[in-house]
Design an enzyme around this catalytic site. Structure first.
Site, PDB file in Angstrom:
ATOM      1  N   ILE A 231      28.968   5.373  54.524  1.00  0.00           N
ATOM      2  CA  ILE A 231      28.801   6.757  54.085  1.00  0.00           C
ATOM      3  C   ILE A 231      30.054   7.424  53.521  1.00  0.00           C
ATOM      4  CG2 ILE A 231      26.596   7.009  55.139  1.00  0.00           C
ATOM      5  CD1 ILE A 231      27.690   8.886  57.247  1.00  0.00           C
TER       6      ILE A 231
ATOM      7  N   GLU B 282      19.066   5.685  52.340  1.00  0.00           N
ATOM      8  CA  GLU B 282      19.845   6.655  51.614  1.00  0.00           C
ATOM      9  C   GLU B 282      19.487   8.266  51.502  1.00  0.00           C
ATOM     10  OE1 GLU B 282      22.133   8.628  49.091  1.00  0.00           O
ATOM     11  OE2 GLU B 282      22.724   6.622  49.843  1.00  0.00           O
TER      12      GLU B 282
ATOM     13  N   HIS C 202      27.175 -17.875  20.789  1.00  0.00           N
ATOM     14  CA  HIS C 202      25.750 -18.381  21.501  1.00  0.00           C
ATOM     15  C   HIS C 202      26.130 -19.617  22.064  1.00  0.00           C
ATOM     16  CE1 HIS C 202      21.328 -18.742  21.450  1.00  0.00           C
ATOM     17  NE2 HIS C 202      21.600 -20.037  20.857  1.00  0.00           N
TER      18      HIS C 202
END
Length: 477
Positions: A280, A202, A456
């Protein structure tokens, strides 16, 4: 007489525009030279997620012992069956879109589209036959294609594009991925899980160096990729790719964008790999479609400029999706939203496109999801903002499924508590972002989230935890 509306390109922008215009009473002609669904369905979002699903399942089999499951023998990847399943899923989706178009009486023309002048268009089929017709309104949605680097162009065998990688017949032994953006990082995780030795290069200073992605998400992803033994170079570029035996010798040097590099990082290194994947950027599909016959000019790179109504400089001609370029947001769901708006404006309405609350979904391992401002963007705008973070390891459901890595961050305005941005990296992050997008788009506060009962045990409780923390009521850290 009904408005005659033509749409060029049947991707997630084009086919949605066609359907919406038909709903509003237009006589619609939709032109597509390949399969309906565009890059997203055929070469992007869907096929890559099919591969990711298999990669994740393979990893789960390898982890089976931790969950009390004994396996006789080992789990192995069957690439041929994976590609068969991929094609089955795509075929089902394609048939669904074709059925949708038929239901709304959209005329689907197969062929390469061309604008022949104001109010005129044609399409040339594979057999060379040309169809011609007239239009009153035009929507250009021709999309984009992978950008090829002249120094190491795609050959489909050793140097691959993001299209080529979706049709591989076997798992590469090793691969260098040029570009650590969304596509590069997604395939790094997929291929690594399948057994490929992966190297990512990168040019900027972090993986996922997008302005919309909070730096904290990049940091966690880099840590988790290291755990997966994915090697990566940041602040580096691929200088050359040359044949080496049956594979490639990849020379990696310092990035022209880097500053304050250590001396060792200035020295080029060479990695030997079996293949290279180049991710890219993309190029617009605007060449040779006849824009000049309308006097419609693109920018220097071929992208089409539009106003906030998505109308080009030519009255009655609109453009949506990838052809607008990176100045907008090149995502399938954005193209679909632009499509609805452009179709409605073409039919006489007056709506402006708003990019304030665009969700981003990145299917790495773990996933990354973001919407709204990062902390850096908020500060750059002079906003008095705070960032609060909660870890997935504090959530019971994350412990249950054995996926502890990751965090959720809310960027909020100090004082009012208005939610400015939400950034999540962790299990099912992309599925959890809806609540954050709703909060940003409707100017909700962290108190609104904290006062909402969350079921939950669920992963959605991560949003409750971080909202409680932002309101000074943190329960679990």
């Amino acid at each position: 007489m009904a408005t005659r509306l033509t749409v060029l390109g049947a991707g997630p922008g084009g086919y949605v525009a066609a359907v919406r215009a038909a709903q509003l009473g237009a006589t619609v002609t939709l032109v597509e030279k390949e399969q309906v669904g565009g890059t997203c369905l055929n070469w992007g979002c869907i096929p890559s997620k099919i591969m990711k699903t298999t990669a994740e399942m393979l990893e789960r089999f390898h982890q089976a012992g931790q969950f009390g499951i004994r396996l006789d023998g080992s789990a192995e990847l069957d690439m041929q069956q994976l590609m068969t399943r991929k094609q089955q899923v795509l075929s089902t989706q394609i048939k669904g879109i074709e059925g949708l178009l038929a239901h709304h009486k959209v005329k689907l023309v197969r062929g390469s589209a061309h604008i022949d002048g104001p109010g005129k268009a044609s399409a040339t089929g594979e057999d060379g036959q040309v169809q011609r017709w007239e239009w009153d309104r035009l929507i250009i949605a021709t999309g984009s294609q992978p950008f090829s680097v002249p120094a190491f162009p795609f050959d489909g065998r050793l140097i691959l594009s993001s299209n080529h990688i979706l049709e591989i017949e076997q798992v590469p032994e090793s691969m260098v991925i040029v570009g650590g953006g969304v596509i590069g990082c997604e395939f790094a995780c997929i291929l690594s899980a399948m057994g490929t030795a992966v190297i990512v290069v990168e040019a900027l200073d972090r993986l996922l160096p997008l302005p919309s992605v909070d730096a904290g998400c990049s940091k966690v992803l880099e840590r988790e990729m290291k755990k997966r033994k994915i090697k990566f170079y940041v602040n580096r570029v691929v200088e050359s790719i040359e044949g080496h035996g049956d594979g490639l010798a990849v020379t990696i040097g310092p990035s022209p964008f880097a500053s304050d590099l250590k001396e060792k990082d200035r020295v080029p290194v060479t990695e030997t790999v079996a293949q290279a994947l180049v991710c890219i950027g993309r190029s617009p599909n605007t060449k040779d479609i006849g824009l000049s016959t309308l006097g419609l000019a693109t920018d220097a790179k071929g992208w089409i400029p539009v106003d906030d109504r998505l109308q080009t400089g030519v009255p009655g001609v609109y453009a949506i999706g990838d052809v607008l370029g990176p100045e907008r947001v090149m995502l399938a769901h954005v193209a679909s939203t632009e499509a609805m708006l452009a179709a409605e404006n073409a039919m006489g309405r007056d709506r402006a496109m708003d990019y304030t609350a665009v969700p981003g979904a990145i299917f790495t391992m773990p996933e990354v999801a973001c919407v709204g401002l990062t902390e850096a963007q908020a500060k750059a705008q002079g906003i008095d903002a705070r960032a609060d973070t909660a870890l997935f390891r504090t959530i019971g459901k994350a412990q249950v499924i054995g996926e502890l890595a990751g965090q959720a961050t809310i960027i909020s305005e100090s004082g009012s508590g208005k939610v400015l941005g939400v950034h999540i990296i962790g299990p099912h992050a992309t599925d959890l972002l809806g609540e954050g997008t709703l909060a940003v788009s409707n100017n909700l506060s962290v108190a609104d989230i904290a006062d909402t009962i969350h079921a939950h045990p669920t992963l959605a409780e991560i949003m409750l935890e971080v909202a409680l923390k932002a309101t000074g009521k943190a329960l679990h850290g």
